[in-house]
Motif scaffolding. Sequence first.
Motif, PDB file in Angstrom:
ATOM      1  N   ALA A  32       0.827  -1.208   0.000  1.00  0.00           N
ATOM      2  CA  ALA A  32       0.000   0.000   0.000  1.00  0.00           C
ATOM      3  C   ALA A  32       0.860   1.256   0.000  1.00  0.00           C
ATOM      4  O   ALA A  32       0.556   2.241  -0.694  1.00  0.00           O
ATOM      5  CB  ALA A  32      -0.934  -0.004   1.210  1.00  0.00           C
ATOM      6  N   LEU A  33       1.951   1.236   0.763  1.00  0.00           N
ATOM      7  CA  LEU A  33       2.842   2.397   0.800  1.00  0.00           C
ATOM      8  C   LEU A  33       3.531   2.606  -0.540  1.00  0.00           C
ATOM      9  O   LEU A  33       3.719   3.748  -0.981  1.00  0.00           O
ATOM     10  CB  LEU A  33       3.894   2.204   1.901  1.00  0.00           C
ATOM     11  CG  LEU A  33       3.368   2.166   3.341  1.00  0.00           C
ATOM     12  CD1 LEU A  33       4.503   1.874   4.315  1.00  0.00           C
ATOM     13  CD2 LEU A  33       2.668   3.474   3.702  1.00  0.00           C
ATOM     14  N   LEU A  34       3.914   1.520  -1.199  1.00  0.00           N
ATOM     15  CA  LEU A  34       4.534   1.658  -2.511  1.00  0.00           C
ATOM     16  C   LEU A  34       3.539   2.212  -3.529  1.00  0.00           C
ATOM     17  O   LEU A  34       3.882   3.086  -4.339  1.00  0.00           O
ATOM     18  CB  LEU A  34       5.088   0.318  -2.983  1.00  0.00           C
ATOM     19  CG  LEU A  34       5.969   0.364  -4.242  1.00  0.00           C
ATOM     20  CD1 LEU A  34       7.028  -0.721  -4.188  1.00  0.00           C
ATOM     21  CD2 LEU A  34       5.150   0.226  -5.520  1.00  0.00           C
ATOM     22  N   LEU A  35       2.299   1.729  -3.482  1.00  0.00           N
ATOM     23  CA  LEU A  35       1.271   2.259  -4.384  1.00  0.00           C
ATOM     24  C   LEU A  35       1.022   3.740  -4.116  1.00  0.00           C
ATOM     25  O   LEU A  35       0.810   4.526  -5.051  1.00  0.00           O
ATOM     26  CB  LEU A  35      -0.031   1.471  -4.219  1.00  0.00           C
ATOM     27  CG  LEU A  35      -0.005   0.023  -4.694  1.00  0.00           C
ATOM     28  CD1 LEU A  35      -1.310  -0.676  -4.326  1.00  0.00           C
ATOM     29  CD2 LEU A  35       0.236  -0.074  -6.202  1.00  0.00           C
ATOM     30  N   GLU A  36       1.075   4.127  -2.844  1.00  0.00           N
ATOM     31  CA  GLU A  36       0.902   5.544  -2.501  1.00  0.00           C
ATOM     32  C   GLU A  36       2.038   6.376  -3.090  1.00  0.00           C
ATOM     33  O   GLU A  36       1.805   7.460  -3.655  1.00  0.00           O
ATOM     34  CB  GLU A  36       0.848   5.707  -0.990  1.00  0.00           C
ATOM     35  CG  GLU A  36       0.629   7.149  -0.549  1.00  0.00           C
ATOM     36  CD  GLU A  36       0.549   7.293   0.954  1.00  0.00           C
ATOM     37  OE1 GLU A  36       0.087   8.353   1.423  1.00  0.00           O
ATOM     38  OE2 GLU A  36       0.951   6.353   1.672  1.00  0.00           O
ATOM     39  N   ALA A  37       3.269   5.885  -2.970  1.00  0.00           N
ATOM     40  CA  ALA A  37       4.413   6.604  -3.530  1.00  0.00           C
ATOM     41  C   ALA A  37       4.296   6.717  -5.043  1.00  0.00           C
ATOM     42  O   ALA A  37       4.591   7.775  -5.632  1.00  0.00           O
ATOM     43  CB  ALA A  37       5.715   5.889  -3.146  1.00  0.00           C
ATOM     44  N   LEU A  38       3.870   5.638  -5.684  1.00  0.00           N
ATOM     45  CA  LEU A  38       3.684   5.652  -7.135  1.00  0.00           C
ATOM     46  C   LEU A  38       2.612   6.656  -7.535  1.00  0.00           C
ATOM     47  O   LEU A  38       2.790   7.437  -8.483  1.00  0.00           O
ATOM     48  CB  LEU A  38       3.303   4.248  -7.602  1.00  0.00           C
ATOM     49  CG  LEU A  38       3.032   4.058  -9.091  1.00  0.00           C
ATOM     50  CD1 LEU A  38       4.305   4.275  -9.905  1.00  0.00           C
ATOM     51  CD2 LEU A  38       2.470   2.654  -9.342  1.00  0.00           C
ATOM     52  N   ALA A  39       1.495   6.650  -6.818  1.00  0.00           N
ATOM     53  CA  ALA A  39       0.410   7.584  -7.119  1.00  0.00           C
ATOM     54  C   ALA A  39       0.836   9.025  -6.882  1.00  0.00           C
ATOM     55  O   ALA A  39       0.492   9.926  -7.665  1.00  0.00           O
ATOM     56  CB  ALA A  39      -0.814   7.245  -6.272  1.00  0.00           C
ATOM     57  N   ASP A  40       1.582   9.272  -5.799  1.00  0.00           N
ATOM     58  CA  ASP A  40       2.062  10.630  -5.513  1.00  0.00           C
ATOM     59  C   ASP A  40       2.915  11.153  -6.673  1.00  0.00           C
ATOM     60  O   ASP A  40       2.731  12.294  -7.136  1.00  0.00           O
ATOM     61  CB  ASP A  40       2.900  10.640  -4.231  1.00  0.00           C
ATOM     62  CG  ASP A  40       2.065  10.529  -2.971  1.00  0.00           C
ATOM     63  OD1 ASP A  40       0.837  10.681  -3.049  1.00  0.00           O
ATOM     64  OD2 ASP A  40       2.656  10.262  -1.898  1.00  0.00           O
TER      65      ASP A  40
END
Length: 265
Positions: A250-258
């Motif tokens: 989830a944190l990696l997806l958040e970084a990607l989305a950011d």
Amino acid sequence: MTRVWTPGAPDADVSAVAATERLVVALDFDGTASPLVPDPMAARALPEVAAQVARLAALPNTVVAYVSGRSLHDLREITEHEDDSLIVLAGSHGAQYWFPGDGEADTAGDPTDDGAREELWAAARPIIERYEGAEFEPKTFGMGVHTRRADRDVEKQVFAEIDALVAERFPHWRRRAGHRVLEFSSRTEGKDAAMATLRERLGATGIVFAGDDVTDEDAMRVLGDGDLGVRVGPGESAAAIRVENPQQMALLLEALADERAALQE
């Protein structure tokens, strides 16, 4: 060699794929978007994963797909997938698809011989029912045996009996073993085929694929320049980076989305 991703730290590989023109984010479900749970049909995406999936799917030129060994019907249930969803589904390891606006898509491939699936079910169920904690899963093109509730000795015994049954009566069916599951399919597609289909159908210039199991390595091995493979949890992998669990996913997806959202501002 797969390296460990560090939450909160800049990552050149994530930045590079975030900048691609047409991004497809393809996620395995069990063990990647959802923790592994004793009852397979009780699996649900972590809320923090679901939030980032929705966020990515809403970005321009960005598509999110769940790519799973589950039959499409079951995948729709566990992903809580509605008819107006923006999320693509690839079920049965890439033998079934659902696309936004189009619904279920016809797929090429040989159909299961008439009655063969049901014949296997009828022979396998009595075997599986003799073992405490073992569970039968019907699939569109075959079946699975789950042992998440069983001890390892039971798992070894039930898998051996089912292996012998299929070797004798359905030797041409494809065998797959994963985390506490053994499955057989009359179709030979793997998640490598799913990557090819999604790339072509969606016009992807870059793919992020994340998975936690042996079957996910089929997809990892066909990723190329401009793509990014993510292994969730331990095990040998062809992925470029590794996260510990679905929470870190989830944190990696958040970084990607950011990063992707910032580039599109």
